[in-house]
Scaffold this active site. Structure first.
Site, mmCIF file in Angstrom:
data_model
loop_
_atom_site.group_PDB
_atom_site.id
_atom_site.type_symbol
_atom_site.label_atom_id
_atom_site.label_comp_id
_atom_site.label_asym_id
_atom_site.label_seq_id
_atom_site.Cartn_x
_atom_site.Cartn_y
_atom_site.Cartn_z
ATOM 1 N N GLU A 147 0.770 -1.245 0.000
ATOM 2 C CA GLU A 147 0.000 0.000 0.000
ATOM 3 C C GLU A 147 0.802 1.297 0.000
ATOM 4 O O GLU A 147 0.807 2.032 1.000
ATOM 5 C CB GLU A 147 -0.947 0.037 1.207
ATOM 6 C CG GLU A 147 -1.906 -1.109 1.289
ATOM 7 C CD GLU A 147 -2.866 -0.964 2.462
ATOM 8 O OE1 GLU A 147 -2.718 -0.025 3.260
ATOM 9 O OE2 GLU A 147 -3.772 -1.792 2.575
ATOM 10 N N GLU A 336 -5.947 -8.378 1.549
ATOM 11 C CA GLU A 336 -6.529 -7.973 2.837
ATOM 12 C C GLU A 336 -8.002 -7.641 2.652
ATOM 13 O O GLU A 336 -8.389 -7.025 1.650
ATOM 14 C CB GLU A 336 -5.841 -6.721 3.416
ATOM 15 C CG GLU A 336 -4.466 -6.963 3.962
ATOM 16 C CD GLU A 336 -3.817 -5.700 4.528
ATOM 17 O OE1 GLU A 336 -4.533 -4.796 4.996
ATOM 18 O OE2 GLU A 336 -2.575 -5.636 4.489
HETATM 19 C C1 BG6 Z 1 -4.446 -1.825 5.721
HETATM 20 C C2 BG6 Z 1 -3.063 -2.139 6.239
HETATM 21 O O1 BG6 Z 1 -4.421 -0.573 5.106
HETATM 22 O O2 BG6 Z 1 -5.458 -1.695 6.616
HETATM 23 C C3 BG6 Z 1 -3.068 -2.871 7.557
HETATM 24 O O3 BG6 Z 1 -2.310 -2.879 5.296
HETATM 25 C C4 BG6 Z 1 -4.068 -2.236 8.494
HETATM 26 O O4 BG6 Z 1 -1.767 -2.876 8.079
HETATM 27 C C5 BG6 Z 1 -5.465 -2.291 7.887
HETATM 28 O O5 BG6 Z 1 -4.053 -2.853 9.742
HETATM 29 C C6 BG6 Z 1 -6.505 -1.566 8.707
HETATM 30 O O6 BG6 Z 1 -6.365 -0.182 8.576
HETATM 31 P P1 BG6 Z 1 -6.089 0.871 9.761
HETATM 32 O O7 BG6 Z 1 -5.739 2.142 9.061
HETATM 33 O O8 BG6 Z 1 -7.330 0.940 10.531
HETATM 34 O O9 BG6 Z 1 -4.972 0.353 10.576
#
Ligand code: BG6
Length: 428
Positions: A147, A336
């Protein structure tokens, strides 16, 4: 899972996230990742639980801070630690999928300009050489970057992520080009060590969703997803990375001033073997009377989660892959996808019905995309464990396993763990 969010700080040098965590107010709940889930000591238990869950791939990241000390000298900590972890993953019959960069940049590199400096390219090349030398016989699936939309767009612009430093539009464009060059070098190094390994590049996005079935609206949503940044505050873009990587040129209107002759040919030779997509949510759009795209601000109560930006919008796992596949024609893996909800531990149980609904409704959409011949090769739920959610701290939970931060980091299976286990068992 990612190194910084689960491992704890044992034996590694400082990263930009350690530095940010020390700034007052930077982490909303005041926590830090010095212990996190203590995956560093508990990886055997967590890998065993993954096996019990029934997944086939175990996605983790290596932390560069375990391969270089605070002055940039090479160390052996990462080689030793991750070899043990990888061996354990293999012993459990799982396939390790290793991300080389999931946001924990060593501090000394940030002091030299981070991604805006050309030095970052040589750093990642050397790091990949070390990984290739010690891991290419054990790991056959790598992701270079996770990302860039977040580590550049949020770290350098919105600035609630590390390193939280401001950069101009020209500097942001330069950083984009450095990410692509670094990816290309890492790809070449890893493929030289094992031509059969797969190497990917992971993007994230908020998917523009058509509120109704209408060809013009669909087309405008697609255009919105692949639009280019207008200024330095707008670096949550996809096409600035994937157009050069897949098609061999930057999208019209976006040209970094550090682009040299031969760069684009070199970058395109490192086209990812599949595209990794991190898709959590989408935004609904409609057309106004002049056929302009307008956002629909309406949010159903049952779409809300414990994070303001994360609405349960299962359509994003249909339209996201569809738009990507139609533009880039590469196999896709959902690297993810997951829901963040408040969980209550009651007598050793966590009844997380909202997360179960999130999971099942998104997987229904994914099935529909597969039925429509979108080439989707895999799906990874985010995440196995509750973990350190970056600027949110430890209080926002995504896990299928509950981590009790008040009682020795004990792990508990949530209802969503059993639901996912059952889905996996019957998936065909
Ligand atoms: C993704 C990341 O953007 O979102 C993760 O790759 C992250 O590392 C997940 O835990 C959840 O997003 P956030 O911004 O709430 O941590």
């Amino acid at each position: 899972m990612s190194s910084y969010q689960v491992e704890g700080a044992f034996g590694r040098s400082p990263s930009i996230w350690d530095e940010l965590s020390q700034r007052k107010g930077a982490i909303k709940d005041g926590s830090d990742a010095s212990l996190a889930d203590d995956f560093y000591h508990r990886y055997k238990e967590d890998i065993r639980l993954s096996k019990e869950l029934g997944i086939q791939d175990f996605r983790l990241s290596f932390s560069p801070t375990r391969f270089f000390d605070e002055n940039g000298n090479e160390t052996v900590e990462g080689i030793h630690f991750y070899q043990e972890v990888i061996q354990e993953i293999l012993r459990n019959g799982l396939r390790p999928v290793v991300t080389l960069y999931h946001w924990d940049l060593p501090c000394y590199l940030e002091k030299k300009g981070g991604f805006t400096s050309p030095e970052i390219v040589s750093f990642f090349t050397r790091y990949a050489e070390i990984v290739a030398e010690h891991f290419s016989s054990l790991v056959s699936s790598f992701i270079t970057f996770n990302e860039p939309q977040c580590f550049l767009g949020i770290g350098y612009q919105r600035r609630d992520h590390a390193p939280s430093t401001y950069h101009t539009f020209e500097e942001m464009k330069r950083a984009t080009h450095h990410v692509l060059l670094a990816h290309a070098h890492m790809y070449q190094v890893l493929k030289r060590a094992n031509p059969h390994c797969e190497v990917s590049f992971v993007n994230t996005m908020n998917v523009p969703l058509p509120i109704k079935d209408n060809p013009l609206l669909l087309e405008k949503c697609r255009q919105k997803l692949f639009s280019i940044p207008k200024d330095e505050t707008d670096f949550y873009s996809i096409s600035i990375y994937l157009d050069p990587l897949v098609k061999g040129y930057y999208p019209e209107g976006f040209l970094p001033d550090n682009l040299k002759e031969g760069d684009l040919e070199f970058i395109q030779k490192s086209r990812p073997d599949y595209l990794g997509l991190n898709i959590y949510t989408g935004t609904y759009f409609t057309l106004d009377e002049k056929n302009q795209l307008v956002e629909s601000s309406h949010v159903e109560k049952e779409e809300e989660s414990d994070l303001f930006w994360l609405k349960r919008r299962p359509g994003s796992l249909y339209y996201g892959p569809k738009f990507f596949y139609e533009r880039y024609r590469l196999p896709l893996v959902i690297t993810e996808n997951g829901g963040c909800y408040r969980d209550n531990l009651e007598e050793g149980q966590i009844h997380d019905a909202k997360r179960v609904l999130y999971l099942t409704s998104y997987l229904d959409s994914l099935k529909k995309a597969i039925e429509d011949h979108i080439d989707i090769r895999g799906y990874y739920y985010w995440s196995l464990l509750d973990n350190f959610e970056w600027a949110e701290g430890l209080s926002k939970r995504f896990g299928l396993l509950y981590v009790d931060y008040k009682d020795n980091l004990k792990r508990y299976r949530k209802d969503s763990f059993y639901a996912y286990q059952n889905i996996i068992k019957h998936w065909n």
